[in-house]
Enzyme design. Structure first.
Site, PDB file in Angstrom:
ATOM      1  CB  ALA A 188      -0.890  -0.008   1.231  1.00  0.00           C
ATOM      2  CB  VAL A 219       4.645   1.110   3.900  1.00  0.00           C
ATOM      3  CG1 VAL A 219       3.577   1.024   4.970  1.00  0.00           C
ATOM      4  CG2 VAL A 219       6.021   0.921   4.508  1.00  0.00           C
ATOM      5  CE  LYS A 220       4.273  -0.148  -5.237  1.00  0.00           C
ATOM      6  NZ  LYS A 220       3.257  -0.191  -6.295  1.00  0.00           N
ATOM      7  CB  ILE A 221       8.558   4.402   0.755  1.00  0.00           C
ATOM      8  CG1 ILE A 221       7.628   4.241   1.967  1.00  0.00           C
ATOM      9  CG2 ILE A 221       9.356   5.693   0.820  1.00  0.00           C
ATOM     10  CD1 ILE A 221       8.329   4.352   3.314  1.00  0.00           C
ATOM     11  CB  CYS A 251       3.700   6.060   2.228  1.00  0.00           C
ATOM     12  SG  CYS A 251       3.644   4.677   3.363  1.00  0.00           S
TER      13      CYS A 251
END
Ligand code: G3P
Length: 223
Positions: A57, A83-85, A59
């Site tokens: 998902a 988390v995708k950054i 960020c």
């Protein structure tokens, strides 16, 4: 190489999950918007209920403190949430901090092996080179996957490469041959991997021949 679905469509995820070949899902804001929006947390949690594997998902915060807070919040939604950054100064610093806390990061928008090496040192669990978008601008996107795999193997780095932005089934074969740990793809590409006209023709022929054979057996039985 594990296969992930790159979509925010719950219908596509349900359809693919039934096949038993998908072990994770990646989403991003563009895919979320394509599905008409809705509460992102609800969508991600629904996906977690369908696929028992890493669910990425994205960020959106653009400062380190905001990004760290957002990533902590999103990763608390479900144990499988990653988390995708995006990789830039802000993303790299946040990832270095988050990885020390045990938050799993998928470092995204990676377009070079140098960026991938930095993501690896920041402790990203997953590194996502975007193959198709490089192809779009006249570079061989798969070269970044190949170079990154060579670097990770050479230095025994534990990070996993997700070949992303895959546009067609040939990309999947190339990613597998490059040794990528994971390929994430749209549902259409997954279907492209599956379907072959000779399989369809073969099935039809077997059915027709089985019918012929059964008819002949019935005719013999009557005699
Ligand atoms: O996983 C990355 C992917 O969503 C980007 O794909 O087709 O927008 O380049 P694309």
């Amino acid at each position: 190489m594990r296969l992930f679905l790159d979509t925010a469509s719950v219908d596509e995820i349900r359809a693919a999950a039934k096949l038993g070949v998908i072990s994770g899902v990646t989403t991003n804001p563009s895919l979320w918007a394509k599905e008409g929006g809705g509460d992102y947390r609800d969508i991600v949690l629904e996906i977690c209920g369908i696929v028992d594997g890493p669910i990425s998902a994205e960020c959106l915060s653009r400062d380190v403190e905001g990004l760290v807070e957002e990533a902590r919040r999103i990763s608390s939604w479900h144990p499988n949430v990653v988390v995708k950054i995006p990789i830039d100064e802000v993303g790299l610093e946040a990832t270095s901090r988050l990885s020390k806390e045990g938050v799993k990061v998928n470092m995204t928008l990676v377009f070079s092996a140098n960026q991938a090496l930095l993501a690896a040192h920041a402790g990203a669990t997953y590194i996502s080179p975007f193959v198709g978008r490089l192809d779009d601008v006249g570079h061989r996107g798969m070269a970044v996957v190949e170079e990154t795999m060579q670097i990770l193997e050479c230095y025994h780095l534990p990070n996993q490469v997700i070949a992303a932005s895959l546009r067609h089934p040939l990309h999947v074969i190339e990613a597998a041959m490059a040794g990528a740990h994971i390929a994430t793809m749209p549902y259409s590409v997954l279907m492209g991997m599956l379907r072959h006209p000779l399989t369809d023709v073969g099935i039809e022929r077997f059915l027709a021949d089985a019918e012929k054979a059964a008819k002949a057996a019935r005719a013999r039985g009557k005699r």
